[in-house]
Design a protein around this motif. Structure first.
Motif, short mmCIF file in Angstrom:
data_model
loop_
_atom_site.label_atom_id
_atom_site.label_comp_id
_atom_site.label_asym_id
_atom_site.label_seq_id
_atom_site.Cartn_x
_atom_site.Cartn_y
_atom_site.Cartn_z
N GLU A 82 -2.95 -44.18 2.19
CA GLU A 82 -2.87 -45.64 2.17
C GLU A 82 -3.86 -46.22 1.18
OE1 GLU A 82 -4.20 -49.07 5.30
OE2 GLU A 82 -2.96 -47.44 6.10
N TRP A 83 -5.08 -45.67 1.15
CA TRP A 83 -6.09 -46.15 0.20
C TRP A 83 -5.69 -45.85 -1.23
CZ3 TRP A 83 -11.05 -43.88 2.98
CH2 TRP A 83 -11.20 -44.51 4.22
N VAL A 84 -5.14 -44.66 -1.46
CA VAL A 84 -4.71 -44.31 -2.82
C VAL A 84 -3.61 -45.25 -3.29
CG1 VAL A 84 -3.63 -42.56 -4.27
CG2 VAL A 84 -5.37 -41.88 -2.61
N ARG A 85 -2.62 -45.46 -2.48
CA ARG A 85 -1.50 -46.32 -2.86
C ARG A 85 -1.94 -47.76 -3.11
NH1 ARG A 85 3.28 -43.84 -2.59
NH2 ARG A 85 3.50 -41.96 -1.29
N ASP A 86 -2.93 -48.20 -2.36
CA ASP A 86 -3.42 -49.56 -2.51
C ASP A 86 -4.08 -49.78 -3.87
OD1 ASP A 86 -4.03 -52.23 -1.41
OD2 ASP A 86 -6.10 -51.54 -1.52
N ASP A 87 -4.81 -48.78 -4.38
CA ASP A 87 -5.51 -48.91 -5.67
C ASP A 87 -5.71 -47.51 -6.23
OD1 ASP A 87 -7.00 -49.64 -7.85
OD2 ASP A 87 -8.39 -50.92 -6.74
N PRO A 88 -4.67 -46.93 -6.85
CA PRO A 88 -4.71 -45.51 -7.22
C PRO A 88 -5.79 -45.13 -8.22
CG PRO A 88 -2.73 -46.57 -8.09
CD PRO A 88 -3.36 -47.54 -7.14
N GLY A 89 -6.20 -46.05 -9.07
CA GLY A 89 -7.22 -45.71 -10.05
C GLY A 89 -8.60 -45.50 -9.47
N GLN A 90 -8.80 -45.85 -8.20
CA GLN A 90 -10.10 -45.67 -7.55
C GLN A 90 -10.31 -44.22 -7.11
OE1 GLN A 90 -12.58 -48.02 -6.53
NE2 GLN A 90 -11.60 -49.86 -7.31
N TRP A 91 -9.23 -43.44 -7.05
CA TRP A 91 -9.33 -42.08 -6.51
C TRP A 91 -9.62 -41.08 -7.62
CZ3 TRP A 91 -5.42 -37.85 -5.46
CH2 TRP A 91 -5.92 -36.91 -4.55
N MET A 92 -10.23 -39.95 -7.27
CA MET A 92 -10.58 -38.92 -8.24
C MET A 92 -9.41 -37.97 -8.42
SD MET A 92 -13.93 -36.39 -8.35
CE MET A 92 -13.22 -35.14 -7.29
N TRP A 93 -8.49 -38.33 -9.30
CA TRP A 93 -7.32 -37.51 -9.57
C TRP A 93 -7.66 -36.23 -10.32
CZ3 TRP A 93 -2.52 -38.59 -7.68
CH2 TRP A 93 -2.28 -39.88 -7.21
N GLN A 94 -8.88 -36.12 -10.83
CA GLN A 94 -9.26 -34.92 -11.60
C GLN A 94 -9.25 -33.66 -10.75
OE1 GLN A 94 -10.80 -37.83 -11.60
NE2 GLN A 94 -11.17 -38.50 -13.70
N HIS A 95 -9.40 -33.81 -9.46
CA HIS A 95 -9.40 -32.63 -8.58
C HIS A 95 -7.98 -32.09 -8.42
CE1 HIS A 95 -10.46 -29.95 -5.33
NE2 HIS A 95 -9.53 -30.49 -4.58
N ARG A 96 -7.84 -30.78 -8.37
CA ARG A 96 -6.52 -30.16 -8.18
C ARG A 96 -6.20 -30.14 -6.69
NH1 ARG A 96 -4.37 -24.46 -10.83
NH2 ARG A 96 -2.23 -24.66 -10.11
#
Length: 300
Positions: free
Chosen positions: A282-296
């Motif tokens: 839910e947090w990711v969908r709300d503001d996806p650029g805030q999450w650390m997508w660099q992790h696999r």
């Protein structure tokens, strides 16, 4: 000859460690000449330019497109840029954790503190958890500010000189650090059994963890949060950190989650982690650029 080779390798390793530590020391000293906001801006600007050139950006794009297929290509580009910018800002802010803590009200808009106070004062062990959003170190900082010391897991760098410098930078966060690995599980269980509180970041892949849904795909997920909560009746309080600017954050402490309990502990554990993943999603969908997508995060 064998002893000589071993001594040579050891010498080369120590020399390499010292050179690496010297570079880290120079980075820290340079960043300390800046304000937290300036260091955040510099770190964000550097990774915003360098990050898209790195090979892991290809995997980031693929993961974003799979997790959020509704996004247009331009929006995917924007999410990637924001993710790199945020990671760079977090690096820049790391050496200013003491200054951010000292001027907390200037940097942090905190809500829901009553949930951490209740966790602190209820006479039971407890869990504080979050994911790698914005600057995740704010979770420990907020807890320390409210006199709620945490035991938390960290990945100790191989370089002992760098490890010492990072430990010094994190000192304002208080709490007890246990190194990742076998010691981590023992340290967390010991803290909970003693009636203490642990801090967990629960959004990274654990290779031996079960597959639990996350953003539309099955992901290897650690179960330590559910194990501690269910076995020791420990409330689990989520903390969400949102970046609002350079060294500026909105931190929301949410009410503790309520987990299903039955005679099937394994099923309850999987259900609890599905609930946790759903909240993070839910947090990711709300503001996806805030999450650390660099992790696999996913296995493929």
């Amino acid at each position: 000859m064998a002893d000589h080779s071993r001594l040579r390798r050891r010498f080369d390793r120590v020399l390499g460690y010292r050179l690496q530590a010297a570079l880290v020391w120079l980075f820290i000293r340079a960043m300390r000449l800046l304000s937290p906001e300036q260091a955040s801006d510099l770190g964000g600007g550097l990774l915003r330019r360098l990050g898209p050139r790195l090979s892991r950006s290809r995997r980031m794009r693929r993961d974003i497109e799979r997790a959020l297929p509704e996004l247009e290509p331009a929006r995917v580009d924007a999410v990637m840029a924001q993710a790199w910018d945020n990671l760079g800002r977090t690096f820049g802010e790391y050496v200013h954790l003491d200054r951010i803590a000292a001027q907390f009200d200037r940097h942090v808009d905190l809500s829901g503190a009553e949930h951490l106070v209740a966790l602190r004062d209820d006479g039971r062990p407890g869990i504080v958890f979050a994911g790698h959003f914005a600057n995740w170190e704010l979770c420990a900082m907020v807890s320390a500010r409210l006199d709620l010391p945490l035991t938390y897991v960290f990945r100790k760098p191989n370089n002992p000189f760098v490890a010492a410098m990072l430990a010094e930078a994190r000192a304002p966060l208080g709490g007890t650090m246990v190194p990742k690995g076998r010691e981590a599980a023992r340290g967390l269980v010991a803290a909970v059994r003693a009636g203490g509180h642990v801090g967990l970041l629960v959004d990274q892949k654990l290779n031996e963890g079960p597959m639990v849904p996350f953003l539309g795909r099955a992901a290897r997920t650690g179960t330590v949060l559910a194990d501690l909560a269910l076995r020791h009746d420990a409330p689990a309080v989520p903390i969400r950190v949102v970046r609002t600017g350079a060294a500026r954050f909105r931190v929301a402490v949410l009410p503790p989650l309520t987990f299903q309990r039955s005679s099937d502990l394994r099923a309850d554990t999987l259900s609890a982690m599905a609930q946790v993943n759903a909240l993070l999603e839910e947090w990711v969908r709300d503001d996806p650029g805030q999450w650390m997508w660099q992790h696999r995060r996913w296995p493929d």
